[in-house]
Design a protein around this motif. Structure first.
Motif, mmCIF file in Angstrom:
data_model
loop_
_atom_site.group_PDB
_atom_site.id
_atom_site.type_symbol
_atom_site.label_atom_id
_atom_site.label_comp_id
_atom_site.label_asym_id
_atom_site.label_seq_id
_atom_site.Cartn_x
_atom_site.Cartn_y
_atom_site.Cartn_z
ATOM 1 N N UNK A 1 0.844 -1.204 0.000
ATOM 2 C CA UNK A 1 0.000 0.000 0.000
ATOM 3 C C UNK A 1 0.869 1.240 0.000
ATOM 4 N N UNK A 2 1.890 1.212 0.838
ATOM 5 C CA UNK A 2 2.903 2.256 0.828
ATOM 6 C C UNK A 2 2.416 3.626 1.217
ATOM 7 N N UNK A 3 3.037 4.648 0.659
ATOM 8 C CA UNK A 3 2.766 6.005 1.074
ATOM 9 C C UNK A 3 3.702 6.386 2.202
ATOM 10 N N UNK A 4 3.721 7.682 2.518
ATOM 11 C CA UNK A 4 4.687 8.152 3.503
ATOM 12 C C UNK A 4 4.125 8.154 4.916
ATOM 13 N N UNK A 5 2.882 7.728 5.072
ATOM 14 C CA UNK A 5 2.298 7.574 6.396
ATOM 15 C C UNK A 5 1.613 6.206 6.403
ATOM 16 N N UNK A 6 1.770 5.446 7.474
ATOM 17 C CA UNK A 6 1.163 4.110 7.495
ATOM 18 C C UNK A 6 -0.352 4.210 7.650
ATOM 19 N N UNK A 7 -1.054 3.131 7.356
ATOM 20 C CA UNK A 7 -2.515 3.212 7.233
ATOM 21 C C UNK A 7 -3.223 3.587 8.534
ATOM 22 N N UNK A 8 -2.671 3.224 9.673
ATOM 23 C CA UNK A 8 -3.344 3.550 10.945
ATOM 24 C C UNK A 8 -3.259 5.051 11.239
ATOM 25 N N UNK A 9 -2.135 5.673 10.863
ATOM 26 C CA UNK A 9 -1.920 7.072 11.238
ATOM 27 C C UNK A 9 -2.323 8.079 10.169
ATOM 28 N N UNK A 10 -2.921 7.602 9.083
ATOM 29 C CA UNK A 10 -3.326 8.513 8.001
ATOM 30 C C UNK A 10 -4.173 9.674 8.515
ATOM 31 N N UNK A 11 -5.202 9.318 9.300
ATOM 32 C CA UNK A 11 -6.130 10.366 9.726
ATOM 33 C C UNK A 11 -5.451 11.361 10.649
ATOM 34 N N UNK A 12 -4.532 10.877 11.472
ATOM 35 C CA UNK A 12 -3.809 11.768 12.384
ATOM 36 C C UNK A 12 -2.977 12.773 11.594
ATOM 37 N N UNK A 13 -2.271 12.275 10.565
ATOM 38 C CA UNK A 13 -1.447 13.166 9.752
ATOM 39 C C UNK A 13 -2.320 14.224 9.078
ATOM 40 N N UNK A 14 -3.480 13.796 8.553
ATOM 41 C CA UNK A 14 -4.352 14.747 7.857
ATOM 42 C C UNK A 14 -4.913 15.779 8.825
ATOM 43 N N UNK A 15 -5.225 15.345 10.048
ATOM 44 C CA UNK A 15 -5.742 16.282 11.051
ATOM 45 C C UNK A 15 -4.715 17.360 11.348
ATOM 46 N N UNK A 16 -3.470 16.952 11.582
ATOM 47 C CA UNK A 16 -2.451 17.929 11.947
ATOM 48 C C UNK A 16 -2.066 18.812 10.759
ATOM 49 N N UNK A 17 -2.216 18.272 9.540
ATOM 50 C CA UNK A 17 -2.002 19.126 8.369
ATOM 51 C C UNK A 17 -3.090 20.192 8.291
ATOM 52 N N UNK A 18 -4.316 19.775 8.563
ATOM 53 C CA UNK A 18 -5.448 20.705 8.461
ATOM 54 C C UNK A 18 -5.390 21.768 9.548
ATOM 55 N N UNK A 19 -4.892 21.403 10.728
ATOM 56 C CA UNK A 19 -4.871 22.361 11.835
ATOM 57 C C UNK A 19 -3.538 23.087 11.952
ATOM 58 N N UNK A 20 -2.635 22.845 11.009
ATOM 59 C CA UNK A 20 -1.315 23.454 11.084
ATOM 60 C C UNK A 20 -1.330 24.948 10.766
ATOM 61 N N UNK A 21 -0.157 25.525 10.731
ATOM 62 C CA UNK A 21 0.016 26.931 10.413
ATOM 63 C C UNK A 21 -0.569 27.208 9.023
ATOM 64 N N UNK A 22 -0.909 28.481 8.759
ATOM 65 C CA UNK A 22 -1.567 28.805 7.492
ATOM 66 C C UNK A 22 -0.588 28.719 6.331
ATOM 67 N N UNK A 23 -0.278 27.515 5.960
ATOM 68 C CA UNK A 23 0.668 27.285 4.878
ATOM 69 C C UNK A 23 0.291 25.955 4.224
ATOM 70 N N UNK A 24 0.895 25.686 3.090
ATOM 71 C CA UNK A 24 0.547 24.474 2.359
ATOM 72 C C UNK A 24 1.217 23.258 2.992
ATOM 73 N N UNK A 25 0.445 22.206 3.211
ATOM 74 C CA UNK A 25 0.989 20.931 3.660
ATOM 75 C C UNK A 25 0.683 19.883 2.605
#
Lengths: 127, 379
Positions: free
Chosen positions: B292-316
Protein backbone atom coordinates in the motif's frame (compact mmCIF):
# COMPACT_ATOMS: atom_id res chain seq x y z
CA UNK A 1 -38.53 -8.24 18.02
CA UNK A 2 -37.62 -4.89 16.50
CA UNK A 3 -35.29 -6.37 13.94
CA UNK A 4 -37.86 -8.81 12.70
CA UNK A 5 -40.23 -5.93 12.05
CA UNK A 6 -37.86 -3.93 9.96
CA UNK A 7 -37.21 -6.80 7.61
CA UNK A 8 -40.83 -7.72 7.14
CA UNK A 9 -41.37 -4.37 5.46
CA UNK A 10 -39.52 -5.53 2.42
CA UNK A 11 -40.57 -9.14 2.26
CA UNK A 12 -43.39 -10.14 -0.02
CA UNK A 13 -43.75 -13.76 0.91
CA UNK A 14 -46.72 -14.56 3.07
CA UNK A 15 -44.90 -17.18 5.02
CA UNK A 16 -42.47 -14.66 6.30
CA UNK A 17 -44.97 -12.16 7.45
CA UNK A 18 -46.71 -14.95 9.32
CA UNK A 19 -43.54 -15.99 11.02
CA UNK A 20 -42.48 -12.58 12.16
CA UNK A 21 -44.42 -11.76 15.28
CA UNK A 22 -46.68 -9.19 13.67
CA UNK A 23 -45.25 -5.82 12.78
CA UNK A 24 -46.51 -2.37 13.59
CA UNK A 25 -45.04 0.77 14.91
CA UNK A 26 -41.79 0.17 13.09
CA UNK A 27 -42.84 2.25 10.11
CA UNK A 28 -43.45 5.15 12.40
CA UNK A 29 -40.05 4.66 13.95
CA UNK A 30 -38.31 4.75 10.62
CA UNK A 31 -40.13 7.82 9.38
CA UNK A 32 -39.61 9.77 12.54
CA UNK A 33 -35.92 8.98 12.34
CA UNK A 34 -35.46 10.17 8.80
CA UNK A 35 -37.40 13.37 9.36
CA UNK A 36 -35.19 14.33 12.24
CA UNK A 37 -32.23 13.52 10.10
CA UNK A 38 -33.26 15.92 7.38
CA UNK A 39 -33.53 18.71 9.89
CA UNK A 40 -30.18 18.05 11.43
CA UNK A 41 -28.19 17.70 8.25
CA UNK A 42 -29.01 21.08 6.80
CA UNK A 43 -25.47 22.44 6.73
CA UNK A 44 -23.76 19.32 5.48
CA UNK A 45 -25.18 19.19 2.02
CA UNK A 46 -22.06 20.58 0.37
CA UNK A 47 -20.22 17.35 0.93
CA UNK A 48 -17.93 16.82 -2.01
CA UNK A 49 -16.14 13.68 -0.83
CA UNK A 50 -19.13 11.54 -1.79
CA UNK A 51 -22.68 11.27 -0.68
CA UNK A 52 -22.93 10.14 2.90
CA UNK A 53 -26.61 9.43 2.95
CA UNK A 54 -27.32 6.89 5.63
CA UNK A 55 -30.90 6.25 4.63
CA UNK A 56 -29.83 4.55 1.43
CA UNK A 57 -27.43 2.33 3.29
CA UNK A 58 -30.15 1.27 5.69
CA UNK A 59 -32.40 0.23 2.84
CA UNK A 60 -29.68 -1.77 1.22
CA UNK A 61 -28.86 -3.54 4.42
CA UNK A 62 -32.41 -4.61 4.84
CA UNK A 63 -32.53 -6.03 1.36
CA UNK A 64 -29.36 -7.96 1.94
CA UNK A 65 -30.73 -9.42 5.13
CA UNK A 66 -33.78 -10.71 3.39
CA UNK A 67 -32.56 -14.29 3.12
CA UNK A 68 -34.36 -17.10 4.91
CA UNK A 69 -32.94 -19.96 6.87
CA UNK A 70 -34.58 -23.29 6.07
CA UNK A 71 -37.56 -21.51 4.52
CA UNK A 72 -39.03 -20.87 7.94
CA UNK A 73 -36.87 -18.56 9.97
CA UNK A 74 -35.45 -15.24 9.12
CA UNK A 75 -32.03 -13.96 9.92
CA UNK A 76 -32.33 -11.11 12.36
CA UNK A 77 -28.67 -10.55 13.11
CA UNK A 78 -26.48 -8.55 10.78
CA UNK A 79 -24.58 -10.29 8.05
CA UNK A 80 -21.09 -9.37 6.90
CA UNK A 81 -19.62 -8.17 10.15
CA UNK A 82 -16.21 -7.72 8.56
CA UNK A 83 -17.44 -4.88 6.37
CA UNK A 84 -16.44 -1.54 7.79
CA UNK A 85 -18.02 1.81 7.21
CA UNK A 86 -21.60 1.06 8.26
CA UNK A 87 -23.02 3.40 10.88
CA UNK A 88 -22.90 0.83 13.67
CA UNK A 89 -19.78 -1.11 12.76
CA UNK A 90 -16.65 -1.45 14.83
CA UNK A 91 -14.82 1.83 15.38
CA UNK A 92 -11.28 0.90 14.41
CA UNK A 93 -8.55 2.85 12.64
CA UNK A 94 -6.89 -0.22 11.16
CA UNK A 95 -7.19 -0.86 7.45
CA UNK A 96 -8.26 -4.48 6.95
CA UNK A 97 -6.55 -6.33 4.10
CA UNK A 98 -9.07 -7.28 1.46
CA UNK A 99 -7.03 -9.92 -0.33
CA UNK A 100 -6.55 -11.83 2.91
CA UNK A 101 -4.46 -14.95 2.75
CA UNK A 102 -4.84 -15.24 -0.99
CA UNK A 103 -1.48 -13.69 -1.83
CA UNK A 104 1.72 -15.57 -1.20
CA UNK A 105 4.91 -14.02 0.09
CA UNK A 106 6.66 -14.28 -3.26
CA UNK A 107 3.76 -12.70 -5.05
CA UNK A 108 3.72 -9.61 -2.82
CA UNK A 109 7.49 -9.37 -2.73
CA UNK A 110 7.65 -9.24 -6.52
CA UNK A 111 5.30 -6.24 -6.46
CA UNK A 112 7.28 -4.30 -3.85
CA UNK A 113 10.86 -5.33 -4.45
CA UNK A 114 11.96 -1.85 -5.53
CA UNK A 115 10.75 -0.34 -2.25
CA UNK A 116 13.88 -1.69 -0.58
CA UNK A 117 17.40 -0.28 -0.81
CA UNK A 118 18.33 -3.58 -2.42
CA UNK A 119 15.91 -2.99 -5.30
CA UNK A 120 16.10 -0.92 -8.48
CA UNK A 121 16.59 2.81 -7.82
CA UNK A 122 15.49 3.83 -11.30
CA UNK A 123 16.68 7.31 -12.26
CA UNK A 124 17.52 8.24 -8.68
CA UNK A 125 21.15 8.18 -7.63
CA UNK A 126 22.04 5.70 -4.95
CA UNK A 127 22.66 7.53 -1.71
CA UNK B 1 -33.50 17.94 19.90
CA UNK B 2 -35.28 19.13 23.00
CA UNK B 3 -32.39 18.40 25.32
CA UNK B 4 -29.81 20.32 23.33
CA UNK B 5 -31.92 23.33 22.54
CA UNK B 6 -32.34 24.34 18.93
CA UNK B 7 -28.71 25.08 18.11
CA UNK B 8 -28.44 25.25 14.38
CA UNK B 9 -24.73 24.45 14.60
CA UNK B 10 -25.15 21.11 16.36
CA UNK B 11 -23.77 18.44 14.06
CA UNK B 12 -25.81 15.26 14.09
CA UNK B 13 -24.55 11.79 13.22
CA UNK B 14 -25.78 8.24 13.51
CA UNK B 15 -24.26 5.06 14.83
CA UNK B 16 -21.37 4.06 17.05
CA UNK B 17 -18.81 3.81 14.26
CA UNK B 18 -16.37 6.75 14.09
CA UNK B 19 -17.46 7.86 17.57
CA UNK B 20 -13.93 8.79 18.54
CA UNK B 21 -13.20 11.02 15.58
CA UNK B 22 -16.53 12.79 15.95
CA UNK B 23 -15.98 13.56 19.62
CA UNK B 24 -12.34 14.53 19.05
CA UNK B 25 -13.21 16.92 16.23
CA UNK B 26 -16.07 18.34 18.28
CA UNK B 27 -13.62 19.05 21.09
CA UNK B 28 -11.05 20.68 18.81
CA UNK B 29 -13.59 22.78 16.93
CA UNK B 30 -15.60 23.50 20.08
CA UNK B 31 -18.84 22.54 18.36
CA UNK B 32 -21.52 20.48 20.06
CA UNK B 33 -22.29 17.15 18.45
CA UNK B 34 -25.16 14.73 18.74
CA UNK B 35 -24.89 11.07 17.88
CA UNK B 36 -28.10 9.11 17.46
CA UNK B 37 -29.11 5.54 16.75
CA UNK B 38 -26.14 3.99 18.53
CA UNK B 39 -26.73 0.25 18.05
CA UNK B 40 -30.45 0.98 18.03
CA UNK B 41 -31.24 -2.37 16.37
CA UNK B 42 -28.77 -4.40 18.38
CA UNK B 43 -29.75 -6.97 20.99
CA UNK B 44 -27.49 -4.99 23.30
CA UNK B 45 -28.39 -1.41 22.37
CA UNK B 46 -26.66 1.82 23.21
CA UNK B 47 -23.13 2.76 24.14
CA UNK B 48 -20.96 -0.04 25.48
CA UNK B 49 -18.67 0.07 28.49
CA UNK B 50 -15.59 0.87 26.42
CA UNK B 51 -17.31 3.84 24.81
CA UNK B 52 -18.48 5.08 28.19
CA UNK B 53 -14.88 4.76 29.34
CA UNK B 54 -13.75 6.80 26.33
CA UNK B 55 -16.28 9.51 27.11
CA UNK B 56 -15.01 9.63 30.70
CA UNK B 57 -11.47 10.04 29.36
CA UNK B 58 -12.62 13.01 27.26
CA UNK B 59 -14.21 14.48 30.35
CA UNK B 60 -10.88 14.14 32.18
CA UNK B 61 -8.90 15.96 29.48
CA UNK B 62 -11.40 18.78 29.14
CA UNK B 63 -12.83 21.28 31.57
CA UNK B 64 -16.54 21.99 31.65
CA UNK B 65 -17.75 19.54 29.02
CA UNK B 66 -21.40 18.62 29.08
CA UNK B 67 -22.26 15.07 28.17
CA UNK B 68 -25.77 13.72 28.02
CA UNK B 69 -26.62 10.12 27.32
CA UNK B 70 -30.25 9.12 27.03
CA UNK B 71 -31.85 6.31 29.04
CA UNK B 72 -31.21 3.55 26.52
CA UNK B 73 -27.76 4.86 25.66
CA UNK B 74 -28.61 5.14 21.98
CA UNK B 75 -28.16 8.91 21.83
CA UNK B 76 -25.16 10.89 23.04
CA UNK B 77 -25.04 14.67 23.15
CA UNK B 78 -21.65 16.23 23.71
CA UNK B 79 -20.94 19.87 24.30
CA UNK B 80 -17.18 20.25 24.55
CA UNK B 81 -15.51 22.34 27.21
CA UNK B 82 -11.98 23.70 27.23
CA UNK B 83 -9.17 21.35 26.38
CA UNK B 84 -7.14 21.37 29.57
CA UNK B 85 -4.77 18.40 29.53
CA UNK B 86 -2.16 18.31 32.29
CA UNK B 87 -1.61 15.24 34.40
CA UNK B 88 -4.34 12.65 34.00
CA UNK B 89 -4.83 9.02 34.91
CA UNK B 90 -7.39 6.76 33.34
CA UNK B 91 -8.40 3.14 33.67
CA UNK B 92 -9.31 2.08 30.14
CA UNK B 93 -12.03 -0.49 29.72
CA UNK B 94 -10.65 -3.94 28.84
CA UNK B 95 -13.04 -4.49 25.91
CA UNK B 96 -10.68 -2.42 23.79
CA UNK B 97 -6.94 -1.93 23.93
CA UNK B 98 -5.25 1.22 25.20
CA UNK B 99 -4.52 2.05 21.56
CA UNK B 100 -8.21 2.80 21.04
CA UNK B 101 -8.05 5.52 23.67
CA UNK B 102 -4.53 6.64 22.86
CA UNK B 103 -5.23 7.27 19.17
CA UNK B 104 -7.82 9.84 20.14
CA UNK B 105 -5.73 11.27 22.95
CA UNK B 106 -2.80 11.84 20.58
CA UNK B 107 -5.10 13.90 18.33
CA UNK B 108 -5.90 16.19 21.25
CA UNK B 109 -2.55 16.28 23.02
CA UNK B 110 -0.78 19.10 21.09
CA UNK B 111 -3.67 21.50 21.66
CA UNK B 112 -4.10 21.26 25.42
CA UNK B 113 -3.62 24.16 27.83
CA UNK B 114 -1.13 22.26 29.99
CA UNK B 115 1.30 19.75 28.43
CA UNK B 116 -0.30 16.32 28.57
CA UNK B 117 1.06 13.67 30.91
CA UNK B 118 -1.34 10.74 30.72
CA UNK B 119 -1.16 7.43 32.54
CA UNK B 120 -3.42 4.88 30.89
CA UNK B 121 -4.10 1.43 32.36
CA UNK B 122 -5.68 -1.53 30.65
CA UNK B 123 -4.99 -3.87 27.73
CA UNK B 124 -1.78 -2.92 25.93
CA UNK B 125 -2.15 -5.50 23.14
CA UNK B 126 -5.18 -7.15 21.56
CA UNK B 127 -6.12 -8.46 18.13
CA UNK B 128 -8.35 -5.55 17.13
CA UNK B 129 -6.68 -2.26 17.94
CA UNK B 130 -3.31 -0.77 17.20
CA UNK B 131 -1.05 -1.76 20.07
CA UNK B 132 1.00 0.66 22.12
CA UNK B 133 4.16 -0.78 20.55
CA UNK B 134 2.79 -0.01 17.11
CA UNK B 135 1.89 3.57 18.02
CA UNK B 136 5.24 4.08 19.69
CA UNK B 137 7.10 2.90 16.61
CA UNK B 138 5.05 4.60 13.88
CA UNK B 139 3.13 7.47 15.42
CA UNK B 140 5.80 9.21 17.49
CA UNK B 141 8.19 9.68 14.52
CA UNK B 142 5.26 11.16 12.60
CA UNK B 143 4.45 13.59 15.41
CA UNK B 144 8.05 14.79 15.39
CA UNK B 145 7.61 15.97 11.83
CA UNK B 146 4.96 18.41 13.04
CA UNK B 147 7.42 19.94 15.48
CA UNK B 148 6.41 17.92 18.53
CA UNK B 149 9.84 16.89 19.73
CA UNK B 150 10.73 17.81 23.30
CA UNK B 151 9.18 15.58 25.97
CA UNK B 152 7.40 13.42 23.45
CA UNK B 153 7.37 9.92 24.87
CA UNK B 154 5.33 6.77 25.20
CA UNK B 155 6.59 4.49 27.93
CA UNK B 156 5.25 0.98 28.41
CA UNK B 157 5.71 0.44 32.13
CA UNK B 158 3.57 -2.68 32.41
CA UNK B 159 2.26 -4.96 29.73
CA UNK B 160 -1.23 -6.44 29.77
CA UNK B 161 -2.62 -8.76 27.12
CA UNK B 162 -6.33 -9.14 26.37
CA UNK B 163 -8.69 -10.06 27.98
CA UNK B 164 -7.37 -9.43 31.52
CA UNK B 165 -5.27 -6.34 30.88
CA UNK B 166 -3.25 -4.99 33.76
CA UNK B 167 -0.87 -3.00 31.56
CA UNK B 168 0.16 0.59 31.98
CA UNK B 169 1.59 3.20 29.64
CA UNK B 170 2.66 6.78 30.18
CA UNK B 171 2.21 9.21 27.31
CA UNK B 172 3.69 12.69 27.39
CA UNK B 173 3.36 15.29 24.66
CA UNK B 174 4.37 18.94 24.28
CA UNK B 175 1.85 21.66 23.39
CA UNK B 176 3.49 24.12 21.00
CA UNK B 177 1.82 27.34 19.96
CA UNK B 178 1.45 26.15 16.40
CA UNK B 179 2.04 22.96 14.46
CA UNK B 180 4.55 23.07 11.65
CA UNK B 181 3.27 22.57 8.10
CA UNK B 182 4.75 19.45 6.56
CA UNK B 183 5.79 18.06 3.20
CA UNK B 184 5.82 14.31 3.63
CA UNK B 185 6.24 13.32 0.01
CA UNK B 186 9.52 11.45 -0.28
CA UNK B 187 9.25 7.77 0.52
CA UNK B 188 12.88 6.89 -0.08
CA UNK B 189 13.84 3.23 0.14
CA UNK B 190 13.39 0.87 3.02
CA UNK B 191 16.74 0.54 4.69
CA UNK B 192 15.97 -1.48 7.80
CA UNK B 193 13.31 -3.41 9.63
CA UNK B 194 12.95 -3.36 13.38
CA UNK B 195 10.64 -5.46 15.51
CA UNK B 196 9.49 -5.99 19.05
CA UNK B 197 8.38 -9.46 20.06
CA UNK B 198 6.80 -9.69 23.48
CA UNK B 199 5.64 -12.56 25.63
CA UNK B 200 3.83 -12.27 28.94
CA UNK B 201 2.95 -15.13 31.27
CA UNK B 202 4.09 -17.72 28.74
CA UNK B 203 7.42 -19.48 28.21
CA UNK B 204 10.26 -16.98 27.58
CA UNK B 205 11.18 -19.14 24.59
CA UNK B 206 7.98 -18.01 22.80
CA UNK B 207 9.41 -14.62 21.89
CA UNK B 208 12.51 -16.26 20.40
CA UNK B 209 10.37 -18.57 18.30
CA UNK B 210 8.49 -15.58 16.90
CA UNK B 211 11.74 -13.78 16.09
CA UNK B 212 13.20 -16.77 14.30
CA UNK B 213 10.18 -17.32 12.04
CA UNK B 214 9.84 -13.62 11.18
CA UNK B 215 13.54 -13.28 10.37
CA UNK B 216 13.37 -16.35 8.17
CA UNK B 217 10.91 -14.58 5.90
CA UNK B 218 12.18 -11.01 6.06
CA UNK B 219 15.85 -11.82 5.52
CA UNK B 220 15.10 -12.41 1.86
CA UNK B 221 14.62 -8.70 1.18
CA UNK B 222 16.99 -7.00 3.61
CA UNK B 223 19.85 -7.87 5.89
CA UNK B 224 19.48 -5.04 8.38
CA UNK B 225 16.83 -6.63 10.56
CA UNK B 226 16.74 -6.64 14.31
CA UNK B 227 13.89 -7.84 16.46
CA UNK B 228 13.99 -7.08 20.15
CA UNK B 229 12.44 -9.51 22.61
CA UNK B 230 10.51 -8.37 25.63
CA UNK B 231 9.55 -11.01 28.16
CA UNK B 232 7.71 -9.76 31.21
CA UNK B 233 7.20 -11.60 34.44
CA UNK B 234 5.09 -11.04 37.54
CA UNK B 235 3.01 -7.87 37.85
CA UNK B 236 4.89 -6.24 34.95
CA UNK B 237 3.36 -8.85 32.65
CA UNK B 238 -0.29 -8.09 33.37
CA UNK B 239 -3.09 -10.50 34.11
CA UNK B 240 -3.41 -12.64 30.96
CA UNK B 241 -0.99 -14.75 28.98
CA UNK B 242 -0.23 -13.62 25.46
CA UNK B 243 2.45 -12.91 22.90
CA UNK B 244 2.78 -10.80 19.81
CA UNK B 245 5.03 -9.09 17.30
CA UNK B 246 5.22 -5.54 15.99
CA UNK B 247 7.31 -4.87 12.88
CA UNK B 248 8.36 -1.54 11.45
CA UNK B 249 10.07 -0.83 8.14
CA UNK B 250 12.10 2.37 8.15
CA UNK B 251 13.07 4.15 4.96
CA UNK B 252 16.05 6.35 4.12
CA UNK B 253 13.82 9.42 4.55
CA UNK B 254 12.43 8.37 7.94
CA UNK B 255 9.06 7.01 6.87
CA UNK B 256 7.79 4.26 9.17
CA UNK B 257 5.44 1.54 7.94
CA UNK B 258 4.30 -0.99 10.50
CA UNK B 259 2.40 -4.20 11.01
CA UNK B 260 1.59 -6.38 13.95
CA UNK B 261 0.07 -9.67 15.05
CA UNK B 262 -1.15 -10.82 18.41
CA UNK B 263 -2.01 -14.23 19.87
CA UNK B 264 -5.61 -15.28 20.38
CA UNK B 265 -6.77 -14.10 23.80
CA UNK B 266 -7.16 -16.60 26.60
CA UNK B 267 -10.60 -18.16 26.65
CA UNK B 268 -11.45 -17.26 23.03
CA UNK B 269 -12.80 -19.89 20.63
CA UNK B 270 -10.48 -21.62 18.22
CA UNK B 271 -7.06 -23.19 18.17
CA UNK B 272 -4.30 -21.61 20.24
CA UNK B 273 -1.91 -19.44 18.23
CA UNK B 274 1.40 -20.95 17.15
CA UNK B 275 4.30 -18.47 17.60
CA UNK B 276 5.83 -19.42 14.23
CA UNK B 277 2.58 -18.69 12.38
CA UNK B 278 2.27 -15.40 14.19
CA UNK B 279 5.76 -14.35 13.16
CA UNK B 280 5.03 -15.17 9.52
CA UNK B 281 1.63 -13.50 9.71
CA UNK B 282 3.08 -10.21 10.95
CA UNK B 283 5.77 -10.33 8.24
CA UNK B 284 3.15 -10.84 5.57
CA UNK B 285 1.11 -7.95 6.91
CA UNK B 286 4.24 -5.81 6.75
CA UNK B 287 4.64 -6.73 3.09
CA UNK B 288 1.01 -5.78 2.47
CA UNK B 289 1.52 -2.48 4.25
CA UNK B 290 4.59 -1.78 2.12
CA UNK B 291 2.55 -2.66 -0.96
CA UNK B 292 0.00 0.00 0.00
CA UNK B 293 2.90 2.26 0.83
CA UNK B 294 2.77 6.01 1.07
CA UNK B 295 4.69 8.15 3.50
CA UNK B 296 2.30 7.57 6.40
CA UNK B 297 1.16 4.11 7.50
CA UNK B 298 -2.51 3.21 7.23
CA UNK B 299 -3.34 3.55 10.94
CA UNK B 300 -1.92 7.07 11.24
CA UNK B 301 -3.33 8.51 8.00
CA UNK B 302 -6.13 10.37 9.73
CA UNK B 303 -3.81 11.77 12.38
CA UNK B 304 -1.45 13.17 9.75
CA UNK B 305 -4.35 14.75 7.86
CA UNK B 306 -5.74 16.28 11.05
CA UNK B 307 -2.45 17.93 11.95
CA UNK B 308 -2.00 19.13 8.37
CA UNK B 309 -5.45 20.71 8.46
CA UNK B 310 -4.87 22.36 11.84
CA UNK B 311 -1.31 23.45 11.08
CA UNK B 312 0.02 26.93 10.41
CA UNK B 313 -1.57 28.80 7.49
CA UNK B 314 0.67 27.29 4.88
CA UNK B 315 0.55 24.47 2.36
CA UNK B 316 0.99 20.93 3.66
CA UNK B 317 1.46 17.93 1.44
CA UNK B 318 1.48 14.20 2.07
CA UNK B 319 1.73 11.20 -0.20
CA UNK B 320 -0.36 8.32 1.05
CA UNK B 321 -1.25 4.84 -0.09
CA UNK B 322 -4.90 3.87 -0.56
CA UNK B 323 -7.06 5.61 2.03
CA UNK B 324 -8.57 3.39 4.71
CA UNK B 325 -12.35 3.57 5.27
CA UNK B 326 -11.60 5.23 8.60
CA UNK B 327 -9.59 7.95 6.87
CA UNK B 328 -12.20 8.52 4.17
CA UNK B 329 -14.82 9.15 6.82
CA UNK B 330 -12.35 11.34 8.68
CA UNK B 331 -11.96 13.58 5.62
CA UNK B 332 -15.73 14.04 5.51
CA UNK B 333 -15.74 14.91 9.19
CA UNK B 334 -12.88 17.37 8.77
CA UNK B 335 -15.00 19.16 6.22
CA UNK B 336 -18.03 19.17 8.51
CA UNK B 337 -16.20 20.53 11.54
CA UNK B 338 -13.45 22.72 10.09
CA UNK B 339 -14.53 23.31 6.47
CA UNK B 340 -11.15 22.04 5.35
CA UNK B 341 -10.90 20.29 2.02
CA UNK B 342 -7.93 18.48 0.61
CA UNK B 343 -6.82 18.45 -2.98
CA UNK B 344 -6.43 14.81 -3.92
CA UNK B 345 -4.31 13.69 -6.89
CA UNK B 346 -3.39 10.21 -7.97
CA UNK B 347 0.29 9.75 -8.64
CA UNK B 348 0.76 7.26 -11.43
CA UNK B 349 4.03 5.41 -11.60
CA UNK B 350 6.29 6.65 -14.39
CA UNK B 351 6.00 4.23 -17.23
CA UNK B 352 9.58 4.29 -18.46
CA UNK B 353 11.08 3.33 -15.13
CA UNK B 354 8.69 0.50 -14.29
CA UNK B 355 9.74 0.19 -10.69
CA UNK B 356 7.88 -2.34 -8.56
CA UNK B 357 6.73 -0.16 -5.69
CA UNK B 358 3.25 -1.45 -5.02
CA UNK B 359 -0.12 0.23 -5.29
CA UNK B 360 -0.79 3.66 -6.82
CA UNK B 361 -0.16 6.49 -4.38
CA UNK B 362 -2.17 9.63 -3.86
CA UNK B 363 -1.06 13.09 -2.89
CA UNK B 364 -3.17 15.14 -0.51
CA UNK B 365 -2.65 18.88 -0.27
CA UNK B 366 -4.30 21.40 2.01
CA UNK B 367 -3.81 24.79 3.58
CA UNK B 368 -3.85 24.73 7.35
CA UNK B 369 -6.49 26.70 9.24
CA UNK B 370 -3.82 28.21 11.49
CA UNK B 371 -5.04 26.71 14.73
CA UNK B 372 -3.10 28.32 17.55
CA UNK B 373 -2.79 27.24 21.15
CA UNK B 374 -3.99 30.40 22.88
CA UNK B 375 -2.65 29.34 26.24
CA UNK B 376 0.86 29.81 24.87
CA UNK B 377 2.24 33.34 24.92
CA UNK B 378 3.84 34.75 21.80
CA UNK B 379 7.55 34.31 22.00
Amino acid sequence: AKEVHSESEDSDSERNSNMSNSSGGEDMDENAGSELDDDGDGDEDDDDYGDNDNDDEDDQEENEEDDELGGLFKRTTKKGEGRSGGPNDLDCAKFPIATGDAREFEEIYDLIKDCFVTGDWGTQDAK
Amino acid sequence: MASSGSHSHVLTYEGCNFLRQRLVLATLSNRPVKIKKIRHKDTNPGVQDFEASFIRLLDRVTNGSRIEVNETGTTVYYQPGLLHGGKIEHDCNEQRAIGYYLEALICLAPFTKEPLHATLRGVTNNQVDASVDYLKATCLPLLQQFGLIANLDLKITKRGAAPGGGGEVIFTCPNPRKLKPVKITDFGKIKRIRGWAFATRVSPQTANRIVESARGVLNRCLTDIYIYTDHRKGPLGGKSPGFGLTLVAETTTGVMLGSEAMSRPQGADGEPTVPEDLGKGASKLLFEEIYRGGCVDSVNQSLALLFMALGDQDVSKAVLGPLSPYTIQFLRHLQDFFKVMFKIETLKAEEDTELCTGADKIQLTCIGVGYTNLSKKTS
